[in-house]
Design an enzyme around this catalytic site. Structure first.
Site, PDB file in Angstrom:
ATOM      1  N   TYR A 116       0.851  -1.193   0.000  1.00 40.46           N
ATOM      2  CA  TYR A 116       0.000   0.000   0.000  1.00 40.46           C
ATOM      3  C   TYR A 116       0.881   1.236   0.000  1.00 40.46           C
ATOM      4  O   TYR A 116       1.937   1.242  -0.621  1.00 40.46           O
ATOM      5  CB  TYR A 116      -0.996  -0.046   1.164  1.00 40.46           C
ATOM      6  CG  TYR A 116      -2.179   0.838   0.877  1.00 40.46           C
ATOM      7  CD1 TYR A 116      -2.997   0.582  -0.230  1.00 40.46           C
ATOM      8  CD2 TYR A 116      -2.468   1.941   1.660  1.00 40.46           C
ATOM      9  CE1 TYR A 116      -4.061   1.414  -0.537  1.00 40.46           C
ATOM     10  CE2 TYR A 116      -3.539   2.771   1.359  1.00 40.46           C
ATOM     11  CZ  TYR A 116      -4.326   2.498   0.253  1.00 40.46           C
ATOM     12  OH  TYR A 116      -5.365   3.324  -0.062  1.00 40.46           O
ATOM     13  N   ARG A 169      -9.280  11.146  -7.505  1.00 39.01           N
ATOM     14  CA  ARG A 169      -8.311  11.787  -6.610  1.00 39.01           C
ATOM     15  C   ARG A 169      -7.508  10.701  -5.902  1.00 39.01           C
ATOM     16  O   ARG A 169      -7.706  10.413  -4.738  1.00 39.01           O
ATOM     17  CB  ARG A 169      -9.038  12.672  -5.584  1.00 39.01           C
ATOM     18  CG  ARG A 169      -8.114  13.595  -4.806  1.00 39.01           C
ATOM     19  CD  ARG A 169      -8.761  14.074  -3.531  1.00 39.01           C
ATOM     20  NE  ARG A 169      -9.088  12.990  -2.623  1.00 39.01           N
ATOM     21  CZ  ARG A 169      -8.222  12.429  -1.786  1.00 39.01           C
ATOM     22  NH1 ARG A 169      -6.964  12.830  -1.745  1.00 39.01           N
ATOM     23  NH2 ARG A 169      -8.609  11.449  -0.987  1.00 39.01           N
ATOM     24  N   LYS A 187      -6.264  -1.766  -0.631  1.00 41.52           N
ATOM     25  CA  LYS A 187      -7.040  -1.632   0.603  1.00 41.52           C
ATOM     26  C   LYS A 187      -7.572  -2.977   1.065  1.00 41.52           C
ATOM     27  O   LYS A 187      -7.502  -3.330   2.250  1.00 41.52           O
ATOM     28  CB  LYS A 187      -8.222  -0.683   0.382  1.00 41.52           C
ATOM     29  CG  LYS A 187      -7.864   0.779   0.364  1.00 41.52           C
ATOM     30  CD  LYS A 187      -7.715   1.331   1.780  1.00 41.52           C
ATOM     31  CE  LYS A 187      -7.458   2.829   1.751  1.00 41.52           C
ATOM     32  NZ  LYS A 187      -7.265   3.407   3.076  1.00 41.52           N
ATOM     33  N   GLU A 259     -13.517   5.359  -1.667  1.00 42.06           N
ATOM     34  CA  GLU A 259     -12.087   5.636  -1.594  1.00 42.06           C
ATOM     35  C   GLU A 259     -11.643   6.513  -2.758  1.00 42.06           C
ATOM     36  O   GLU A 259     -11.915   6.206  -3.937  1.00 42.06           O
ATOM     37  CB  GLU A 259     -11.305   4.311  -1.630  1.00 42.06           C
ATOM     38  CG  GLU A 259      -9.841   4.454  -1.289  1.00 42.06           C
ATOM     39  CD  GLU A 259      -9.596   4.769   0.176  1.00 42.06           C
ATOM     40  OE1 GLU A 259      -8.574   5.420   0.475  1.00 42.06           O
ATOM     41  OE2 GLU A 259     -10.417   4.369   1.014  1.00 42.06           O
ATOM     42  N   ASP A 260     -10.973   7.622  -2.441  1.00 45.81           N
ATOM     43  CA  ASP A 260     -10.323   8.476  -3.434  1.00 45.81           C
ATOM     44  C   ASP A 260     -11.279   9.029  -4.492  1.00 45.81           C
ATOM     45  O   ASP A 260     -10.930   9.126  -5.672  1.00 45.81           O
ATOM     46  CB  ASP A 260      -9.142   7.740  -4.083  1.00 45.81           C
ATOM     47  CG  ASP A 260      -7.969   7.626  -3.119  1.00 45.81           C
ATOM     48  OD1 ASP A 260      -8.038   8.210  -2.030  1.00 45.81           O
ATOM     49  OD2 ASP A 260      -6.978   6.938  -3.450  1.00 45.81           O
ATOM     50  N   ASP A 282     -13.211   6.291   3.771  1.00 41.97           N
ATOM     51  CA  ASP A 282     -11.969   6.192   4.526  1.00 41.97           C
ATOM     52  C   ASP A 282     -11.156   7.476   4.464  1.00 41.97           C
ATOM     53  O   ASP A 282     -10.475   7.836   5.421  1.00 41.97           O
ATOM     54  CB  ASP A 282     -11.132   5.015   4.020  1.00 41.97           C
ATOM     55  CG  ASP A 282      -9.918   4.748   4.887  1.00 41.97           C
ATOM     56  OD1 ASP A 282     -10.100   4.576   6.111  1.00 41.97           O
ATOM     57  OD2 ASP A 282      -8.786   4.735   4.359  1.00 41.97           O
ATOM     58  N   ASP A 283     -11.213   8.188   3.339  1.00 41.56           N
ATOM     59  CA  ASP A 283     -10.454   9.442   3.215  1.00 41.56           C
ATOM     60  C   ASP A 283     -10.941  10.478   4.215  1.00 41.56           C
ATOM     61  O   ASP A 283     -10.157  11.289   4.714  1.00 41.56           O
ATOM     62  CB  ASP A 283     -10.590  10.013   1.796  1.00 41.56           C
ATOM     63  CG  ASP A 283     -10.101   9.034   0.746  1.00 41.56           C
ATOM     64  OD1 ASP A 283      -8.970   8.546   0.889  1.00 41.56           O
ATOM     65  OD2 ASP A 283     -10.858   8.743  -0.194  1.00 41.56           O
ATOM     66  N   ASN A 424      -0.068  11.904   1.615  1.00 41.70           N
ATOM     67  CA  ASN A 424       0.520  10.777   0.898  1.00 41.70           C
ATOM     68  C   ASN A 424       0.576  11.093  -0.591  1.00 41.70           C
ATOM     69  O   ASN A 424      -0.255  11.845  -1.096  1.00 41.70           O
ATOM     70  CB  ASN A 424      -0.345   9.520   1.102  1.00 41.70           C
ATOM     71  CG  ASN A 424      -0.165   8.910   2.470  1.00 41.70           C
ATOM     72  OD1 ASN A 424       0.948   8.733   2.921  1.00 41.70           O
ATOM     73  ND2 ASN A 424      -1.278   8.593   3.135  1.00 41.70           N
TER      74      ASN A 424
END
Length: 583
Positions: A116, A169, A187, A259-260, A282-283, A424
């Site tokens: 990851y 993103r 993930k 996610e993203d 999660d973000d 990150n």
């Protein structure tokens, strides 16, 4: 009750009752070796090879899983860069699933940064070059009206957790379109390795609606949709259809982790679906939980309560707003009214400090909650000087934004300034660990989103804390899935923050760690899942009944095991008289 819901009910009824180390497998011959879930490589015993019809298809030697794991590590360390190591581990997962998870679980600190962050970002950027075998489902805007049929292509029918991205993103790297598949794949690998969620219960999905990344559009070998992103009602209808199709295909309690997604969509979908589906982002929520856990742990170093501290955020995107929201809840638990708790939190976006009636505008409803009664300030450094915060938090991928003057200013009015550079991958970090420790004369309380090596300063070794979401989301998913929780409530993430911070020892703090070692995450996940289970049953949110008396043991009994199963069937004899005529 539909067929899948009925099947899941039966599975839930049998969980923990029937246990066997014998694999119930009908597959025979070379297909066994092609199936990564069945394949043990050269760990098949002589009897297994004969029974499974694979005699002669493997070299004659028989290795144990321990020996195989050592050989894998030796080969892994032979590669010269992390992207090659990522490719090697991915090929291992394609061949031998249990061995992959054995290596990952036994070597978390070494392998997690490869599987990851930060390496997964590089993998996504090069996804078209390193693609070997399909992992996950691609659903496109042109599949609208047929999403349920696309989900039917997935070979595993007992899906309990789905991680989905639209690739807009990816980490701090921007729009990577279809190449964002590396994120849900990575993930869910951590769901299994760190949370014990079974691989057959996991589904990675990328929703491809195009990309606004011109470099990808100009690349003749880009394998996503070759047009600009579709948005508006057509896009929203596709996401609605996807969510409905997931529960129709796999059941109402299927967990969907967003996610993203782009900021403008992430908040909308979180609010839109939180009461209708089992979902979290999660973000926003995972990042918030791990960051607040670090802030809670930092109190034992600074000696200051949250209500006596001031927090300044670089950026006001989904990550920082998520952290700020959960942090306000934590301050409120110290006895501060909700409105006053938000007055301790300041955020700076591209147009300056979030203040009421800001002349430059740009205050969205999500940001308005944190708009302060303060004069407008455009420059981040000026904001630091004016507010004199106790803690700086960055999660907006603004590389180098925590400059030397800013950090030295922080050290001038704080004995132990708190510096969280959470962006990150590593290249996007607001500052490095070495810079933070050097510019504060070793006095800062530091955490980062990506890993940094230990720092030597004035004869002391500091081990920077890595505020990795992996401390939170595997345990959260494990608790939600195992107990059949229908909705993931925001206060669960505060429970997770508190559980994680409680596991930070005095020894960890002396080393500069605000988090336990990454190798402890599997046990941390069990503690978080147990904590969530306890609260869910107390509030009657759990659907699995009867309620387990020992919730930790119940959680453990439902986790994945990477130990090989035996393919030699059980045999037994009948009494001799059974073959004779009975008079």
């Amino acid at each position: 009750m539909n067929t899948m819901a009925a099947r899941r009910f039966i599975h839930a009824s049998l969980r923990g009752i029937i246990k066997s180390n014998k694999a119930d497998v009908k597959t025979r011959g070379a297909e066994v070796l092609r199936n990564s879930r069945l394949n043990k490589g050269m760990a098949f015993t002589l009897k297994e090879r004969q029974h499974m019809g694979i005699m002669g298809l493997l070299p004659p030697v028989v290795f144990t899983q321990d020996e195989q794991a050592k050989r894998v590590l030796k080969e892994l360390r032979r590669w010269q860069n992390d992207l090659d190591r990522y490719i090697y581990l991915s090929s291992l997962l394609d061949r031998n699933e249990k061995l992959f998870y054995r290596v990952l679980c036994d070597n978390i600190e070494e392998c997690m940064p490869i599987v990851y962050t930060p390496t997964v970002g590089q993998a996504c950027q090069n996804w078209g070059k390193i693609f070997r075998k399909p992992r996950g489902l691609y659903i496109t805007i042109h599949d609208a009206g047929h999403v349920y049929d696309v989900l039917g292509s997935w070979p595993d029918q007992d899906v309990k957790a789905c991680v989905v991205t639209d690739g807009e993103r990816i980490l701090g790297l921007g729009d990577l379109g279809a190449y964002g598949m590396g994120i849900p794949v990575g993930k869910l690998a951590l769901y299994t390795a760190l949370g014990g969620v079974k691989p057959e219960n996991c589904l990675p999905v990328t929703i491809d609606v195009g990309t606004n990344n011109q470099t990808l559009l100009d690349d003749p070998y880009y394998f996503g949709l070759r047009h600009r992103r579709v948005d508006g009602q057509q896009y929203d209808d596709l996401i609605d259809e996807f969510m409905e199709a997931i529960v129709k295909r796999f059941g109402q309690d299927t967990l969907v982790q967003f996610e993203d997604f782009g900021n403008h969509n992430a908040f909308r979908f979180k609010e839109k679906y939180k009461h209708k589906f089992c979902t979290f982002n999660d973000d926003i929520q995972g990042t918030a939980s791990v960051a607040v856990a670090g802030i809670l742990a930092s109190k034992r170093i600074t000696g200051k309560q949250l209500k006596d501290s001031t927090f300044l955020f670089q950026g006001a995107g989904e990550a920082n707003l998520g952290i700020a929201t959960l942090l306000a809840m934590a301050i409120e638990k110290e006895g501060v009214p909700a409105e006053d708790s938000r007055k301790r939190i300041y955020l700076v976006d591209t147009k300056g400090l979030l203040v009421k009636d800001r002349p430059k505008g740009g205050i969205t409803p999500e940001k308005a909650v944190f708009a302060q009664d303060h004069e407008p300030i455009d420059d981040f450094a000026d904001c630091v000087a004016a507010i004199k915060p106790s803690a700086l938090v960055g999660a907006a991928a603004m590389a180098g934004s925590f400059t030397e003057p800013i950090i030295r200013d922080m050290a001038s009015w704080n004995d132990r300034p708190v510096i969280f550079a959470l962006s990150n991958p590593t290249s996007k970090a607001e500052c490095t660990a070495e810079q933070a420790y050097t510019w504060t004369d070793g006095r800062c309380v530091f955490a980062s989103g990506s890993p940094f090596d230990p720092v030597q300063y004035n004869g002391k070794t500091y081990h920077p804390g890595q505020g990795n979401n992996a401390y939170i989301f595997p345990g959260m998913a494990l608790g939600v899935i195992t107990c059949g929780i229908r909705h993931v409530r925001n206060h669960y993430f505060l429970f997770a923050s508190e559980a994680l911070s409680d596991l930070v020892t005095d020894k960890h703090l002396e080393q500069g760690r605000l988090y336990p070692p990454l190798s402890d995450i599997p046990e941390i996940s069990i503690k978080i899942a147990t904590n969530i289970a306890q609260h869910a049953y107390e509030q009657m949110y759990a659907a699995y009944y009867p309620e387990p008396n020992d919730k930790e043991n119940f959680i453990r009994s439902n986790t994945y095991s990477y130990a090989y199963e035996s393919f030699v069937p059980e045999t037994w004899e009948w009494p001799e008289a059974a073959h004779k005529l009975q008079k």
